[in-house]
Each structure stands twice: as structure tokens, then as C-alpha cells.
Write a protein that holds these residues in place. Structure first.
Motif, PDB file in Angstrom:
ATOM      1  N   GLY A   1     -10.698   5.577  -0.941  1.00 25.62           N
ATOM      2  CA  GLY A   1      -9.130   4.993  -0.869  1.00 25.62           C
ATOM      3  C   GLY A   1      -8.002   5.572  -1.361  1.00 25.62           C
TER       4      GLY A   1
ATOM      5  N   VAL B   1      -6.455   0.781  -3.043  1.00 30.65           N
ATOM      6  CA  VAL B   1      -7.119   0.258  -2.070  1.00 30.65           C
ATOM      7  C   VAL B   1      -8.478   0.525  -2.208  1.00 30.65           C
ATOM      8  CG1 VAL B   1      -7.244   0.627   0.509  1.00 30.65           C
ATOM      9  CG2 VAL B   1      -5.228   0.661  -0.300  1.00 30.65           C
TER      10      VAL B   1
ATOM     11  N   VAL C   1      -4.601   1.508   4.954  1.00 31.32           N
ATOM     12  CA  VAL C   1      -3.510   0.474   4.659  1.00 31.32           C
ATOM     13  C   VAL C   1      -1.845   1.183   4.935  1.00 31.32           C
ATOM     14  CG1 VAL C   1      -2.212  -1.383   3.347  1.00 31.32           C
ATOM     15  CG2 VAL C   1      -4.758  -1.041   3.271  1.00 31.32           C
TER      16      VAL C   1
ATOM     17  N   TYR D   1       1.960  -5.555   5.878  1.00 28.75           N
ATOM     18  CA  TYR D   1       0.761  -4.241   5.942  1.00 28.75           C
ATOM     19  C   TYR D   1      -0.060  -4.679   7.074  1.00 28.75           C
ATOM     20  CZ  TYR D   1       1.403  -5.472   0.716  1.00 28.75           C
ATOM     21  OH  TYR D   1       1.989  -5.482  -0.147  1.00 28.75           O
TER      22      TYR D   1
ATOM     23  N   VAL E   1      -3.648  -3.410   8.147  1.00 30.02           N
ATOM     24  CA  VAL E   1      -5.089  -2.997   7.453  1.00 30.02           C
ATOM     25  C   VAL E   1      -5.822  -2.543   8.767  1.00 30.02           C
ATOM     26  CG1 VAL E   1      -6.887  -3.400   5.947  1.00 30.02           C
ATOM     27  CG2 VAL E   1      -4.692  -4.525   5.655  1.00 30.02           C
TER      28      VAL E   1
ATOM     29  N   PHE F   1      -6.255  -4.762  -1.673  1.00 27.68           N
ATOM     30  CA  PHE F   1      -5.182  -3.627  -1.353  1.00 27.68           C
ATOM     31  C   PHE F   1      -3.955  -4.356  -1.861  1.00 27.68           C
ATOM     32  CE2 PHE F   1      -5.444  -6.624   2.324  1.00 27.68           C
ATOM     33  CZ  PHE F   1      -4.212  -6.963   2.715  1.00 27.68           C
ATOM     34  N   TYR F   2      -3.247  -3.654  -2.976  1.00 27.67           N
ATOM     35  CA  TYR F   2      -2.122  -4.249  -3.458  1.00 27.67           C
ATOM     36  C   TYR F   2      -2.310  -5.482  -3.969  1.00 27.67           C
ATOM     37  CZ  TYR F   2      -0.100   0.086  -1.292  1.00 27.67           C
ATOM     38  OH  TYR F   2      -0.051   1.226  -0.702  1.00 27.67           O
TER      39      TYR F   2
END
Length: 734
Positions: free
Chosen positions: A531, A636, A646, A653, A655, A672-673
Motif C-alpha cells: 500500500g 491504505v 485509492v 474516494y 477504491v 483507507f484514510y
């Protein structure tokens, strides 16, 4: 008429991002009476741009009595030559177009679409391209010789062709034409070929010697730098492949490989410049670079070309070095826009050739090559294989294969794609293509639309993908990947490495300079597995301000580096940049003169510089440790045998995910985030999920694996939201 512009790697239409959904339709392989119906089907399938080659050999007509040359663009002599009607149909149906007039177009045609008068096989007055052993370069589909692009007779013929087709295209600029692609995979599909397979003919050698004159000014200066005693530039030889022998006995002997790589780059750049001027069309000029991959042999009936290209097997792992040495796409950004093609193997099953059965996934190298080719520079995927299962891998007939690969290129950074091809063409003359019908009656064998307009699962998969990006493509292009790291490419390192597979060919008291092989390849596989978002850029093309725009940069160093590059890196760090470096500290400049500016700077232990001896890029733990020292934090993450990418714009977003299990169902997760997306996936499931805030806004799912004969029930879960899709599907405005 809409206003199209191109910048930042993608098209804009009337100032808004335009997601390019291209479909290639080869009018010259179909009856004129079919064109309208096929274009209707391609538009209904979601395409917004039609791409097409314009084969020189198809439109040239010789007077039977005098032999005089003229061009038929109206179908006077053959209905499939009626390019005027084809363009008018595209315009009438509200589609856009990209024309690809060559001069060499490939398209599996005789002589790659060149007319007989342009080939040394039929016109001995033209000099062929020659390989390092002196033999000519042959076109594998009909074993004809390919002309040196700078042979005066061929150059004059090509100029006339481009002038004629340019005049024909001019009234269509803007509507429907929005772009031009010249050549194909640079010159004669050599963009990922070895440097000893092109350029040894007399016209190219004249180009090489002119380059040396510009670079070194006088032969005396050249001799001083190289340690040689040539009487004139015309006597300077090109390097030749000599397996098992040292490439150099002293440092300055390496400069011949640096010079040759610069020639390989510039000869391609100038070809684009010259042909662009001769065509005379003011539109964005696109390119279709071959993948950063080992050469893949097609299943060509009666192919003979491979016998003329005899690179030893131990040299083949050097393919990324060949690519980076001769394709300097950042430095060429003023000439063309980068684009890629996808003939890299079967990404879902990690098959790197055109025939092997699926086996163990291994290190997932093929998928990594897809990502790296798209990540090299943002642009279009101008050829994704949708149905060539006879010429290329048999799995290509299953819709999940091209769907998976098209989506992989978008995950890597592609800003649009071309379904290649949209139609199974079934009508052409032997003079155009006498080879592919030996293998299968149509071209290709499994495209979305059949020869007589039939549609089925391949068309449905194409439409599913196209419709999603027709709806969400503009928003996707507004999003971007937060880059954690920029890997720097030094083309001169790749130039030397291209000829040096092992220590057997290396006697100097230094480590072999490397860029891709053993450096970027393992490093990017680590990044894609864990990631880490990365980009790739050529150091010579970047200013200090460009470097400072990156969160952090990383580079494997070698014992030489140009004085200007050393000064650039020093200034970058002094102004607050973060540089992760490993390898041998440079002690010499680009002419192998002593220059230790950067080495002296490293010894001062400056803030912002993290330096390691050895090679951290082929060591996962070392690379991650250095990233953490440089302030990287993982944003991520995803489950094993899953890859996710992402793109975001503020709280919006996209994905993109790819599952590599061969069975199902499996429970997976993507974080993610600060958000968590849970997935139930099956064999090779892939898709896109758009998340706005904390809710799923839209989705695209490929849950049918036609090869494995599985239809999975896919579930997406985020907070209290659950979406279930049986097989393939999409949803919007949720």
C-alpha cells in the motif's frame, strides 16, 4: 463543436475532465456497408472515441500502365478504402476519433502496413534497418525487411504519404478528430527491445555520428573523453553485443553505451518531431509505448522474425533497463503525450507469455508490470487486448481477463482506455494481411462484436465497464493518488546496465549501475503489496522545484552521476527536500571526470538525506525502514491476495480492488484514510467502489469468472451499508 484539450495526462472537453473510452475499429478489415451498424453497436456499448489505423499500403494505388502512385481515400478502387465516408459516419453518430496514420502501423498487416515500394525486400534501393550482427530487421508477420527511417528514398515516400493523409484529415480536426497517434510502439515496435536490435544501418549510423558531433563538438574532444584515437566521427563504431566479454576495462569505455542509448532515445524523438511536422495536424499527439515487460512472442503463423533476434536468455531480465534507457518520456513531454499498450501477459493469473497454463501466482510480476507501465507517466491505455486469444494467450477469450487488465491499467494511472478491438473483422484482401487468416478467419477471434454483429458476454463486460466510467469517469479524473514516494530514474545508469547481465561482463571496481533490474522492480512489488503509493520520474527532466513538490524521493546511486544532477540533489535537500538513497556514492561526472560534490555533501550528514550503502530497494524490510525514517505512514492496507488503489479528492474516494484467489468466497478488507471497506469476493473478483464521506456512492463489480466457470455473490459492507451483487453489476447514486 466541443473544445478538446489535453493536459496533465488526460483530455478535457469544454474545460471538464473527459474520460476517454476508446474502441478500435479497423475499417479496412470490414465492408463499407457494415460500418454504420458497427459504429452504432460500439456507441451503444459505451464507447465515446473510435480509434483506427490508416494503413499506407491499403490506400496506395499504382497506375497499371505507368506505375505512378496515387491515393484512394474515397473507395473508388475498393469500398474499404473509403476513409472519407468512415470519418463522416463517426461524426454523424456523435462519436469522437483518434487517427493513427503510421507511417508504420503494425496492425498485424503485411510489412506492418507499409507499401511494397517502401520495403527493402521489394525495393533494394532502400537500406533496411540493421541489427548489431549486420543482418536486416524483419517483420515477423510476412518476413519482409523494414526500411531505415532515415534512408533518403524511404523518408521521401513517407513524407509524401503523411502529407496526403494530413490533407485528407484536416477538415475533420476537432469533429470528430481529437487526437493523432504516430508510429506504433515507437519505431517498428522497438520501444521495449534490446539496444542491439536497432540502428546499425548506414542512415541510422549517420544520425548517431551527427549526435556525437553535437555532443562533443570535435573529434579531439571525443577522443580525450573516451580515450580513443579516431580520425573522424564517421569512424566511431556502435557498441555490439558480445556475451561473456567485459563491457569495459576502464570507466570511460562505458561512455559508448551512454552515447548509444542517447542515440536510441533521440532517433525516436526526432521521428515523432519530423512526422508530426509532415502530417501538419494541430491536435494532441498520443503515443503507445510497449509495456515495461520482457518481449512476449505472439502466436504468429509461420513466424520467422525471432530467429533474427538472438539475445541470450540471461540478458532478458534487463528489459526494464532497455526501456528506461531509450524511452525518456518525461524529457519528451514537449513532443508527445505518453500512452501505453497492454500486451504484458495475463495479469489475473501472472502468466508472462502467450501460452502457459495458469499455475502458482508467485510474486505477481505481470500485474506489477501493468501497474508500472501505467504509473510511468499518466496517460491513456491505447490498446487493451479484448479478444485476441489465438494470436496471444488463449485465456483472452474470457471476458474477465480484459476487464481485469483494463481496470488494472486505470488503477496504475491510465486516464482512459481503448478496447482493442471492438469488432471481429472478417473482410480484407490478402495484399493487406496474408498471415492472420492462416490461424483464424476473423481478426481478432473473440472481440465484443462478432463478424456479423453478434454480441454476447464479451460485449456485456465491455458495456458494463464503459457505462461505469461514462458516468463516473470525470469525477475519477478529478481525484488523484496521494503519492508517498517518487522513484528517480537515471537513464545513463540504465544505458550501462542494458549490456551487463552479470559480473561476468563487469570487471570495474564498482557495482553495476542499475535502475529497473534488481532495483525498481522489487521495490515497486513491495510498494504494491503493502500500500505504498509511488510514482516514477526521470531525474534529468526534473527541476529542483519539481523535486520539492514530492513528499520524498528515492534513488539507487552509482559511481558516476552528472555534475548538474549532483548539484540538483544537493540543492533539493538543502531547500528542505527528503531524499532516500542507497548504493555507491558518485565519484565521477557524466564524462567520468572526478566529481565528488554529492559524496562530500553526504559526509556532512545533512538533514533530509537518508543514505545507505548497498541496495535497499531489493530488500523489503530495508525499504520500509527507510520510508518510516522519512516520515511515511501507511494510509491504505488490505488483506492477503488482494491489491487496492485509492484515488481521492477531499472526502471523495475511488477504491479499485483486485482479488487474486482462484476460489471463493473469501472475506477481505480494505482500510483507507480511517475507513474500512469489507468485501466478500470470489475467484479473481475485481471492481471499483466510490465512497463519499463514509457511504458507498457507486460501484462496479466483475464477479463472474468465465474461465473458472464461477458466478460469485459479492458483498460490499461499510458501516451500516451492505450491497450484494450476484456476478457482474454496477450501481449509482446510492
Amino acid at each position: 463543436m466541443a473544445n478538446f484539450t489535453y493536459r496533465d495526462g488526460h483530455y478535457f472537453k469544454d474545460g471538464e475532465p473527459f474520460f476517454f473510452i476508446g474502441i478500435d475499429y479497423q475499417y479496412y478489415r470490414d465492408k463499407r456497408s457494415n460500418w454504420g451498424a458497427r459504429l452504432d453497436q460500439l456507441k451503444a456499448g459505451g464507447g465515446n472515441v473510435i480509434t483506427f489505423y490508416i494503413p499506407w499500403r491499403h490506400h496506395i494505388v499504382h497506375d497499371e500502365r505507368t506505375g505512378a502512385v496515387r491515393y484512394d481515400f474515397t473507395g473508388e478502387t475498393l469500398d474499404s478504402r473509403d476513409l472519407v465516408t468512415f470519418l463522416n459516419l463517426i461524426r454523424a453518430k456523435g462519436l469522437h476519433a483518434v487517427a493513427k496514420p503510421g507511417p508504420f502501423v503494425h496492425s498485424e498487416l503485411n510489412i506492418g502496413g507499409l507499401p511494397d515500394i517502401a520495403s527493402p525486400s521489394f525495393n533494394p534501393e532502400i537500406e533496411p534497418v540493421r541489427l548489431y550482427h549486420g543482418g536486416p530487421l524483419y517483420w515477423e508477420y510476412d518476413y519482409t525487411q523494414l526500411p531505415s527511417p532515415w534512408d533518403p528514398l524511404f523518408a521521401a515516400l513517407a513524407e509524401r504519404w503523411l502529407g496526403e493523409v494530413g490533407k485528407l484529415l484536416q477538415p475533420y480536426v476537432g469533429e470528430p478528430l481529437i487526437g493523432i497517434q504516430l508510429l506504433d510502439e515507437t519505431i517498428y515496435c522497438t520501444s521495449n527491445d534490446a539496444p542491439w536490435h536497432f540502428g546499425y544501418d548506414a542512415p541510422n549510423m549517420r544520425f548517431f555520428h551527427q549526435l556525437l558531433r553535437r555532443k562533443y563538438k570535435t573529434i579531439a574532444n571525443y577522443n580525450k573523453v573516451h580515450g580513443t584515437e579516431y580520425r573522424a566521427f564517421d569512424f566511431v563504431p556502435a557498441p555490439r553485443l558480445e556475451p561473456g566479454k567485459p563491457v569495459a576495462h576502464e570507466r570511460r569505455e562505458l561512455l559508448r553505451y551512454v552515447d548509444w542509448a542517447e542515440f536510441q532515445w533521440r532517433v525516436r524523438r526526432v521521428a515523432y518531431e519530423v512526422y508530426r511536422q509532415q502530417l501538419g495536424i494541430d491536435l494532441p499527439y498520443l503515443t503507445n509505448f510497449a509495456g515495461i515487460t520482457p518481449p512476449i512472442s505472439e502466436n504468429v503463423p509461420d513466424a520467422k522474425e525471432a530467429s533474427t533476434k538472438d539475445s541470450p536468455l540471461n540478458y532478458l531480465p534487463l528489459y526494464p533497463e532497455w526501456w528506461f534507457a531509450q524511452n525518456r518520456v518525461d524529457l519528451d513531454a514537449d513532443v508527445y503525450h505518453y500512452g501505453m499498450i497492454s500486451w504484458l501477459g495475463v495479469a489475473a493469473y501472472n502468466i508472462g507469455d502467450a501460452g502457459s497454463e495458469p499455475g502458482e501466482l508467485g510474486d505477481n510480476e505481470v500485474f506489477n508490470r501493468y501497474i508500472n507501465t501505467a504509473r510511468r507517466r499518466r496517460g491513456l491505455n491505447l490498446e487493451e487486448n479484448w479478444g485476441f486469444s489465438k494470436l496471444y494467450h488463449p485465456l483472452s477469450k474470457y471476458p474477465m481477463i480484459p476487464f481485469f487488465q483494463t481496470l488494472a491499467s486505470i488503477a496504475g494511472g491510465a486516464t482512459g482506455y481503448v478496447v482493442f478491438t471492438g469488432v471481429c473483422h472478417g473482410y480484407w484482401i490478402d495484399d493487406l494481411d496474408r498471415t492472420t487468416q492462416k490461424q483464424y478467419r476473423t481478426f481478432p477471434d473473440a472481440a465484443p462484436v462478432g463478424e456479423n454483429g453478434e454480441i454476447g458476454p464479451m460485449y456485456d463486460a465491455m458495456k458494463l465497464l464503459d457505462d461505469y466510467f461514462a458516468r463516473e469517469g470525470a469525477a475519477f479524473l478529478r481525484a488523484a493518488m496521494d503519492m508517498d514516494l517518487c522513484f528517480l530514474i537515471e537513464p545513463e545508469y540504465a544505458a550501462v546496465s542494458s549490456w551487463t547481465p552479470s559480473a561476468t561482463e563487469w570487471t570495474l571496481p564498482h557495482a553495476i549501475p542499475r535502475v529497473g533490474t534488481g532495483v525498481l522492480e522489487p521495490a515497486t512489488m513491495t510498494c504494491n503489496r503493502l500500500g505504498v503509493n509511488y510514482e516514477l520520474a526521470e531525474l534529468p527532466a526534473l527541476s529542483v522545484d519539481d523535486l520539492l513538490a514530492k513528499k520524498r524521493v528515492a534513488m539507487q546511486l552509482a559511481f558516476f552521476l552528472s555534475r548538474s544532477a549532483q548539484e540538483k540533489l544537493i540543492e533539493f535537500v538543502k531547500r528542505g527536500g527528503v531524499l532516500i538513497a542507497s548504493g555507491e556514492l558518485p565519484r565521477y561526472d557524466e564524462f567520468m571526470r572526478p566529481c565528488e560534490l554529492f559524496a562530500d555533501f553526504v559526509r556532512t550528514d545533512p538533514a533530509g538525506l537518508i543514505y545507505n550503502t548497498g541496495n535497499i530497494f531489493n530488500d523489503e524490510n530495508a525499504l520500509l525502514a527507510n520510508l518510516r525514517r522519512a516520515g511515511w505512514e501507511r494510509r491504505v492496507s488490505y488483506s492477503d491476495l488482494l491489491r487496492a488503489f485509492v484515488y481521492r479528492q477531499e472526502d471523495d474516494y475511488f477504491v479499485l480492488f483486485f482479488n487474486f484467489d482462484r476460489s471463493g468466497p473469501h472475506e477481505k478488507a480494505i482500510e483507507f484514510y480511517g475507513r474500512r471497506l469489507l468485501l466478500t469476493v470470489g475467484a479473481k473478483t475485481c471492481g471499483v467502489v466510490r465512497v463519499v464521506g463514509d457511504r458507498i456512492r457507486s460501484y462496479l463489480i466483475k464477479g463472474v469468472n468465465e474461465f473458472e466457470d464461477r458466478v460469485e455473490t459479492i458483498r460490499l459492507r461499510m458501516a451500516d451499508q451492505t450491497i450484494e451483487v450476484v456476478g457482474d453489476g454496477s450501481g449509482f447514486d446510492l
